[in-house]
Design an enzyme around this catalytic site. Structure first.
Site, mmCIF file in Angstrom:
data_model
loop_
_atom_site.group_PDB
_atom_site.id
_atom_site.type_symbol
_atom_site.label_atom_id
_atom_site.label_comp_id
_atom_site.label_asym_id
_atom_site.label_seq_id
_atom_site.Cartn_x
_atom_site.Cartn_y
_atom_site.Cartn_z
ATOM 1 N N ASN A 151 39.361 21.056 52.976
ATOM 2 C CA ASN A 151 38.414 20.981 54.119
ATOM 3 C C ASN A 151 38.465 19.843 55.026
ATOM 4 O O ASN A 151 38.434 19.929 56.332
ATOM 5 C CB ASN A 151 36.939 21.494 53.913
ATOM 6 C CG ASN A 151 36.261 20.428 52.928
ATOM 7 O OD1 ASN A 151 36.938 19.908 52.146
ATOM 8 N ND2 ASN A 151 34.824 20.218 53.168
ATOM 9 N N GLU A 246 32.651 15.035 43.515
ATOM 10 C CA GLU A 246 31.753 15.435 44.473
ATOM 11 C C GLU A 246 32.087 17.038 44.755
ATOM 12 O O GLU A 246 33.073 17.463 45.118
ATOM 13 C CB GLU A 246 32.439 14.438 45.448
ATOM 14 C CG GLU A 246 32.174 13.196 45.470
ATOM 15 C CD GLU A 246 30.527 12.694 45.717
ATOM 16 O OE1 GLU A 246 30.041 13.415 46.325
ATOM 17 O OE2 GLU A 246 30.344 11.337 45.535
ATOM 18 N N CYS A 280 31.080 20.475 52.978
ATOM 19 C CA CYS A 280 30.294 20.521 51.720
ATOM 20 C C CYS A 280 28.964 20.458 52.047
ATOM 21 O O CYS A 280 28.089 20.855 51.549
ATOM 22 C CB CYS A 280 30.900 19.126 50.764
ATOM 23 S SG CYS A 280 30.742 17.581 51.318
HETATM 24 P P1 NAD Z 1 38.655 23.696 44.436
HETATM 25 O O1 NAD Z 1 37.969 23.048 43.601
HETATM 26 O O2 NAD Z 1 39.298 24.773 44.731
HETATM 27 O O3 NAD Z 1 39.940 22.679 44.473
HETATM 28 C C1 NAD Z 1 40.080 21.172 44.759
HETATM 29 C C2 NAD Z 1 41.091 20.503 44.242
HETATM 30 O O4 NAD Z 1 41.345 20.761 42.731
HETATM 31 C C3 NAD Z 1 42.610 21.070 44.865
HETATM 32 O O5 NAD Z 1 43.428 20.072 44.948
HETATM 33 C C4 NAD Z 1 43.053 21.979 43.635
HETATM 34 O O6 NAD Z 1 44.532 22.106 43.683
HETATM 35 C C5 NAD Z 1 42.863 21.054 42.340
HETATM 36 N N1 NAD Z 1 42.608 21.850 41.071
HETATM 37 C C6 NAD Z 1 42.403 22.994 41.047
HETATM 38 N N2 NAD Z 1 42.291 23.396 39.621
HETATM 39 C C7 NAD Z 1 42.472 22.356 39.072
HETATM 40 C C8 NAD Z 1 42.447 21.844 37.460
HETATM 41 N N3 NAD Z 1 42.238 22.720 36.613
HETATM 42 N N4 NAD Z 1 42.597 20.589 37.195
HETATM 43 C C9 NAD Z 1 42.591 19.630 38.242
HETATM 44 N N5 NAD Z 1 42.664 19.808 39.699
HETATM 45 C C10 NAD Z 1 42.517 21.285 39.651
HETATM 46 O O7 NAD Z 1 38.133 23.166 45.735
HETATM 47 P P2 NAD Z 1 38.507 23.636 47.283
HETATM 48 O O8 NAD Z 1 38.531 25.113 47.446
HETATM 49 O O9 NAD Z 1 39.874 22.786 47.754
HETATM 50 O O10 NAD Z 1 37.522 22.710 48.276
HETATM 51 C C11 NAD Z 1 36.222 23.410 48.677
HETATM 52 C C12 NAD Z 1 35.063 23.142 47.887
HETATM 53 O O11 NAD Z 1 34.911 21.470 47.723
HETATM 54 C C13 NAD Z 1 33.780 23.407 48.255
HETATM 55 O O12 NAD Z 1 33.150 23.929 47.067
HETATM 56 C C14 NAD Z 1 33.038 22.107 48.714
HETATM 57 O O13 NAD Z 1 31.836 22.098 48.758
HETATM 58 C C15 NAD Z 1 33.715 21.009 47.963
HETATM 59 N N6 NAD Z 1 33.500 19.859 48.719
HETATM 60 C C16 NAD Z 1 32.818 19.086 48.150
HETATM 61 C C17 NAD Z 1 32.708 17.633 48.812
HETATM 62 C C18 NAD Z 1 31.625 16.694 48.580
HETATM 63 O O14 NAD Z 1 31.779 15.438 48.978
HETATM 64 N N7 NAD Z 1 30.794 16.947 47.476
HETATM 65 C C19 NAD Z 1 33.426 17.242 50.087
HETATM 66 C C20 NAD Z 1 34.183 18.411 50.559
HETATM 67 C C21 NAD Z 1 34.440 19.494 49.502
#
Ligand code: NAD
Length: 510
Positions: A151, A246, A280
């Site tokens: 995002n 996060e 987020c």
């Molecule tokens: P996601 O969890 O699907 O993926 C995040 C990352 O993790 C990607 O790079 C993905 O390739 C990687 N990944 C997937 N499986 C993995 C594994 N088994 N081991 C290691 N890495 C792995 O999240 P998304 O859909 O990319 O992002 C959206 C989410 O992120 C929402 O829930 C949002 O709230 C959250 N977010 C949180 C913050 C915060 O600061 N709290 C900021 C931005 C987004």
């Protein structure tokens, strides 16, 4: 470096990931999926480069970071173009929440890292260490792995690399497979600013690439969904690698009857729909006290209905951009359908917009309750469910009725009452008469409670997590043998008993 060195590998083994522009549906390019062995090789390179990067000290590292700050502002249009192309967000969403953040962050960490990580001389009241030099110091962990979401490819993926680099670590960034291009561009920028080879590398790939990175590094900074965050922590447990998480949120907005309704309505429309609701810390649900509910709903609906949605063709062209991640469109629609099936009404929007590209119409839902997924699960899209409540206590109870605890907001002209209510909300950050802007204050810790995360970014803790604390105790003047050393004697043991009583056994107790 990944763009140049890894692209041929993708073509050879056919494991490349196509990167699409979600606003047009067109494929921009293909990036490689790095295997576990390739990740290992990157980490070996990082380990070789890190000691020299640490040794040059804060001032020299700060010089590189300040050059990078200028590089970001000089190349803002190019970076914005890259972000907009791979996310489908608007020009403004890329400018305010990404370029401005990154530019500020380079300067902030260059300036503050030497202060946050300076040696800390300590004093102790314990007589056993009287006269000795006591110091706490912060040493870089070594190689930091950063795994990011789609995002905010610059702010949330790359942003966490900046303090890690400032602390003297080498960093490997695994960006989302959906939006890897901004990270590759930043690698190019850092090289142009004089960052030594191997200190910052990008490992493009999917979840398996991320998992491989966890196995190899000394700290994992993960931003993404709560579901993946759990997997990351489980994996990191195998090697006892510390993690920062996060994660997701379901931020509540509480509107009290005495709120400035015009400001609250503008904020509700903006902070639920900016970045297409894919923030987020988006406002994901609203609780409004009954006396002002109708007025608030009418205002918000008018504002949301007026939003222009589509592909951004430059500054001021549209208000709400695309849905970046294809499966997200189904989740948003499922939440809206579930709400409607259970009796909610759609006041505007309520469906995916016609293509090309992936868009969901800015949507306002009313007559919602906590039996509906739109009020309990992270929607991460341009939707705003609004619920009527009897009073502030009911709003607070519902706000806290969530596994998430990332951020929240309270709206009232009585700021004392607002702050008192804010302190009772179970969230890592709560704004009164505001939302989201706390994220831009890099001095403030930012992190989730409950299942929204572990640890914080920003502030002193946001860089100290990338270090190992080391305690130094230096004895300069001392005799040949301290009284508590061998051999034990009745006399000394008795004296220590008396001393303990003298020090800790006197004084008033209730
Ligand atoms: P996601 O969890 O699907 O993926 C995040 C990352 O993790 C990607 O790079 C993905 O390739 C990687 N990944 C997937 N499986 C993995 C594994 N088994 N081991 C290691 N890495 C792995 O999240 P998304 O859909 O990319 O992002 C959206 C989410 O992120 C929402 O829930 C949002 O709230 C959250 N977010 C949180 C913050 C915060 O600061 N709290 C900021 C931005 C987004």
């Amino acid at each position: 470096m990944a763009s140049v060195e890894q692209a041929p590998a993708a073509e050879q083994n056919g494991t490349g990931i196509p990167v699409e522009n979600p606003a047009t549906g067109q494929t921009i390019t293909t990036v490689p999926t790095l295997s576990a062995d390739e990740v290992k090789a990157l980490v070996a390179r990082a380990r070789a480069a890190q000691p020299a990067w640490d040794a040059i000290g804060f001032e020299e590292r700060g010089r590189v970071l300040r050059r990078a700050q200028k590089w970001v502002t000089d190349n803002a249009d190019r970076i914005i173009e890259t972000i907009v192309s791979e996310t489908g967000k608007t020009y403004e969403d890329a400018q305010l929440a990404e370029i401005m953040y990154a530019a500020a962050a380079f300067g902030f960490w260059a300036k503050e890292a030497p202060k946050f990580l300076a040696d800390e001389p300590m004093k102790s009241a314990n007589p056993l260490v009287k006269g000795k030099r006591l110091v706490v110091r912060y040493a870089p962990v070594g190689v930091v792995g950063v795994i990011g979401p789609w995002n905010f490819p610059l702010t949330n993926s790359f942003g966490d690399c900046i303090p890690a680099l400032a602390a003297g670590n080498a960093v490997i960034l695994k960006p989302s497979e959906v939006t890897p291009l901004t990270s590759l561009l930043m690698a190019e920028g850092l090289r142009a600013c004089g960052l030594p080879d191997g200190v910052f590398q990008v490992a493009t790939g999917d979840g398996a690439t991320g998992a491989a990175l966890i196995d190899e590094v000394d700290f994992i900074m993960f931003t993404g969904s709560t579901k993946t965050g759990r997997k990351v922590m489980e994996r990191a447990a195998r090697t006892l690698t510390p993690v920062g998480l996060e994660l997701g949120g379901k931020d509540p907005m509480i509107v009290l009857a005495d709120a400035d309704l015009e400001r609250a309505a503008n904020a509700a429309a903006y902070y639920s729909m900016n970045n297409g609701g894919q923030v987020c810390i988006s406002i994901e649900r609203v609780y409004v006290e009954a006396p002002v509910y109708d007025q608030f709903v009418a205002k918000v609906t008018d504002k949301v209905r007026a939003l222009r949605q589509g592909r951004s063709s430059g500054p001021g062209s549209v208000d709400v951009g695309a849905v970046t991640f294809p499966p997200q469109l189904d989740i948003i629609d499922a939440h809206v359908r579930d709400a409607v099936d259970k009796g909610a009404r759609v006041l505007t929007g309520g469906r995916a917009a016609a293509g090309p590209g992936m868009f969901y119409e800015p949507t306002v839902l009313v007559d919602v309750d906590h039996t509906m997924s739109c009020m309990t699960e992270e929607t991460f899209g341009p939707t705003l469910p609004i619920m009527k409540v009897g009073d502030a206590e009911e709003a607070l109870r519902l706000a806290n009725d969530s596994p998430y605890g990332l951020q929240a907001s309270v709206w009232t002209k009585d700021t004392r009452r607002g702050e008192a209510l804010a302190r009772r909300v179970e969230a890592g950050a709560v704004c009164v008469n505001d939302a989201q802007v706390n994220y831009t204050a890099l001095e403030l810790p930012m992190g989730g409670w409950k299942t929204s995360g572990l640890g914080t970014r920003h502030g002193a803790a946001g860089i100290r997590k990338y270090t190992k604390q080391q305690t130094l105790l230096v004895t300069r003047l001392a005799g040949k043998r301290d009284p508590h050393m061998f051999p034990y004697s009745r006399r000394v043991t008795g004296l220590i008993g008396k001393l303990t009583k003298l020090l800790y056994g006197r004084g008033k107790r209730d």
